[in-house]
Design a protein around this motif. Sequence first.
Motif, PDB file in Angstrom:
ATOM      1  N   SER A  54       0.948  -1.349   0.003  1.00 36.14           N
ATOM      2  CA  SER A  54      -0.248   0.138  -0.093  1.00 36.14           C
ATOM      3  C   SER A  54       0.900   1.055   0.068  1.00 36.14           C
ATOM      4  N   GLY A  57       2.614   1.681  -3.745  1.00 40.42           N
ATOM      5  CA  GLY A  57       1.370   2.092  -4.363  1.00 40.42           C
ATOM      6  C   GLY A  57       1.214   3.618  -4.074  1.00 40.42           C
ATOM      7  N   VAL A  85      -7.269   7.233  -4.256  1.00 36.55           N
ATOM      8  CA  VAL A  85      -7.143   5.791  -4.578  1.00 36.55           C
ATOM      9  C   VAL A  85      -6.682   4.788  -4.421  1.00 36.55           C
ATOM     10  N   GLN A  86      -5.906   4.854  -3.775  1.00 37.51           N
ATOM     11  CA  GLN A  86      -5.693   3.992  -2.625  1.00 37.51           C
ATOM     12  C   GLN A  86      -6.057   3.283  -2.017  1.00 37.51           C
ATOM     13  N   SER A  88      -9.838   3.375  -2.169  1.00 35.06           N
ATOM     14  CA  SER A  88     -10.148   2.715  -3.182  1.00 35.06           C
ATOM     15  C   SER A  88      -9.820   1.466  -3.345  1.00 35.06           C
ATOM     16  N   VAL A  89      -8.795   1.127  -3.915  1.00 31.39           N
ATOM     17  CA  VAL A  89      -8.199  -0.060  -3.693  1.00 31.39           C
ATOM     18  C   VAL A  89      -8.521  -1.430  -2.885  1.00 31.39           C
ATOM     19  N   ALA A 118      -2.327  -5.350  -5.677  1.00 30.94           N
ATOM     20  CA  ALA A 118      -3.915  -4.515  -6.261  1.00 30.94           C
ATOM     21  C   ALA A 118      -2.787  -2.956  -5.601  1.00 30.94           C
ATOM     22  N   SER A 119      -2.756  -2.891  -4.714  1.00 32.12           N
ATOM     23  CA  SER A 119      -2.372  -1.498  -4.284  1.00 32.12           C
ATOM     24  C   SER A 119      -1.152  -1.323  -5.141  1.00 32.12           C
ATOM     25  N   GLY A 122      -2.511  -0.478  -8.667  1.00 35.39           N
ATOM     26  CA  GLY A 122      -3.127   0.739  -8.180  1.00 35.39           C
ATOM     27  C   GLY A 122      -2.609   2.443  -8.080  1.00 35.39           C
ATOM     28  N   ASP A 126      -2.290   4.832 -11.231  1.00 35.01           N
ATOM     29  CA  ASP A 126      -2.879   6.281 -10.877  1.00 35.01           C
ATOM     30  C   ASP A 126      -1.750   7.482 -11.640  1.00 35.01           C
TER      31      ASP A 126
END
Length: 132
Positions: A54, A57, A85-86, A88-89, A118-119, A122, A126
Amino acid sequence: MVSISGLPAFCAYAATALGLVALYLGVYLTATAHREIALIRENNLAAAIALGGSLVGYTIPLSVSIFNAQSILDCVIWGLVALVVQLSVYGLVRLVLPDLSRRIEAGEVAAATFLASASVAGGIVDAAAMTY
């Protein structure tokens, strides 16, 4: 000849970035249902992977926002966009894995790796979208 004329701008953007990272960590650690720092202190690898992914990300688009910023305010705005955005991920991953926090607390590396991946993904998308 070496010039340090850019040092004040470097210091301003570095301080802004540190502040935004601290804000991000504060918000993210509050938003998650598990307590990453306590779990990491207990040597929970899953928590470390999830939080580390995270953080990476988030800092990827933050670095792009610094690179493209026309001002500190511009950097802060895009840093806040990256924060949203993070978050939201994280929310989307929780839709896919509703028991995500329980699995991370249990040390399940597969769930943590999925969240970390995923982080980072994303964050990369982004960052690429920040082509202003």
